[in-house]
Design a protein around this motif. Structure first.
Motif, PDB file in Angstrom:
ATOM      1  N   TYR A 195       4.893  -3.059   2.751  1.00 51.14           N
ATOM      2  CA  TYR A 195       4.845  -4.062   1.822  1.00 51.14           C
ATOM      3  C   TYR A 195       5.416  -4.345   0.310  1.00 51.14           C
ATOM      4  O   TYR A 195       6.190  -4.913   0.448  1.00 51.14           O
ATOM      5  CB  TYR A 195       3.753  -5.368   2.658  1.00 51.14           C
ATOM      6  CG  TYR A 195       4.174  -5.086   3.870  1.00 51.14           C
ATOM      7  CD1 TYR A 195       5.407  -5.329   4.813  1.00 51.14           C
ATOM      8  CD2 TYR A 195       3.586  -5.052   5.071  1.00 51.14           C
ATOM      9  CE1 TYR A 195       5.683  -6.194   5.701  1.00 51.14           C
ATOM     10  CE2 TYR A 195       3.525  -5.394   6.539  1.00 51.14           C
ATOM     11  CZ  TYR A 195       4.872  -5.667   7.185  1.00 51.14           C
ATOM     12  OH  TYR A 195       5.153  -6.188   8.712  1.00 51.14           O
ATOM     13  N   GLY A 215       5.965  -2.525  -1.480  1.00 50.36           N
ATOM     14  CA  GLY A 215       7.762  -1.702  -2.014  1.00 50.36           C
ATOM     15  C   GLY A 215       8.731  -2.444  -1.715  1.00 50.36           C
ATOM     16  O   GLY A 215       9.717  -2.516  -2.264  1.00 50.36           O
ATOM     17  N   CYS A 216       8.567  -4.047  -1.162  1.00 52.40           N
ATOM     18  CA  CYS A 216       9.823  -5.025  -0.303  1.00 52.40           C
ATOM     19  C   CYS A 216       9.493  -5.299  -1.986  1.00 52.40           C
ATOM     20  O   CYS A 216       8.828  -6.607  -1.753  1.00 52.40           O
ATOM     21  CB  CYS A 216       9.294  -5.510   0.811  1.00 52.40           C
ATOM     22  SG  CYS A 216       8.966  -4.318   2.084  1.00 52.40           S
ATOM     23  N   ASP A 217      11.159  -5.554  -2.340  1.00 55.60           N
ATOM     24  CA  ASP A 217      11.136  -6.763  -3.626  1.00 55.60           C
ATOM     25  C   ASP A 217      10.819  -7.811  -3.147  1.00 55.60           C
ATOM     26  O   ASP A 217      11.193  -8.883  -3.642  1.00 55.60           O
ATOM     27  CB  ASP A 217      12.630  -6.042  -3.856  1.00 55.60           C
ATOM     28  CG  ASP A 217      12.571  -4.822  -4.362  1.00 55.60           C
ATOM     29  OD1 ASP A 217      11.465  -4.597  -5.417  1.00 55.60           O
ATOM     30  OD2 ASP A 217      13.864  -4.157  -4.844  1.00 55.60           O
ATOM     31  N   ASP A 218      11.710  -8.607  -1.895  1.00 56.68           N
ATOM     32  CA  ASP A 218      11.557  -9.714  -0.955  1.00 56.68           C
ATOM     33  C   ASP A 218      10.883 -10.152  -0.605  1.00 56.68           C
ATOM     34  O   ASP A 218      10.914 -11.575  -0.645  1.00 56.68           O
ATOM     35  CB  ASP A 218      12.697  -9.740   0.563  1.00 56.68           C
ATOM     36  CG  ASP A 218      12.509  -9.096   0.949  1.00 56.68           C
ATOM     37  OD1 ASP A 218      11.789  -7.812   1.400  1.00 56.68           O
ATOM     38  OD2 ASP A 218      12.808  -9.053   2.563  1.00 56.68           O
ATOM     39  N   ARG A 239       6.670 -11.811  -2.283  1.00 56.88           N
ATOM     40  CA  ARG A 239       5.655 -11.556  -3.399  1.00 56.88           C
ATOM     41  C   ARG A 239       4.448 -12.414  -2.489  1.00 56.88           C
ATOM     42  O   ARG A 239       4.558 -12.484  -1.733  1.00 56.88           O
ATOM     43  CB  ARG A 239       6.142 -12.672  -4.061  1.00 56.88           C
ATOM     44  CG  ARG A 239       7.401 -13.226  -4.295  1.00 56.88           C
ATOM     45  CD  ARG A 239       7.769 -13.937  -5.282  1.00 56.88           C
ATOM     46  NE  ARG A 239       8.551 -14.854  -4.198  1.00 56.88           N
ATOM     47  CZ  ARG A 239       8.757 -16.564  -4.699  1.00 56.88           C
ATOM     48  NH1 ARG A 239       8.362 -16.944  -5.097  1.00 56.88           N
ATOM     49  NH2 ARG A 239       9.071 -17.236  -3.448  1.00 56.88           N
TER      50      ARG A 239
END
Length: 90
Positions: free
Chosen positions: A81, A83-86, A88
């Motif tokens: 999670y 590592g997910c760019d979308d 925050r």
């Protein structure tokens, strides 16, 4: 002469690891007192409670609504999670 300190029951690292492994293996099966009674090695209950408090604070276990000790630490899922760019963190 130093003042007598209250009896501290700081668990040793091997005791914390034993409780941690037991909690991981038996996640959701036991409430605190029953878990303490079924540990592979006996510990003082106060020492056990200190270790449980540490595991809760470090987000490795949680106590569910029924009072059962549940293992919640999933480092691989967290890494995925993070590592997910979308996503925050708020």
């Amino acid at each position: 002469m130093p003042a007598p300190s209250s009896a501290s029951h700081s668990p040793a690292l091997d005791t914390i690891r034993m409780i941690e492994a037991f909690a991981r293996e038996h996640s959701g099966e036991y409430r605190r007192r029953a878990m303490w009674s079924n540990l592979p090695r006996k510990t003082m209950y106060q020492t056990f409670k200190t270790a449980i408090d540490y595991l809760i604070e470090s987000n490795k276990i949680a106590i569910d609504a029924g009072g059962r000790v549940c293992w919640i630490f999933e480092p691989e899922l967290t890494r995925r999670y993070l590592g997910c760019d979308d996503l925050r963190v708020r």
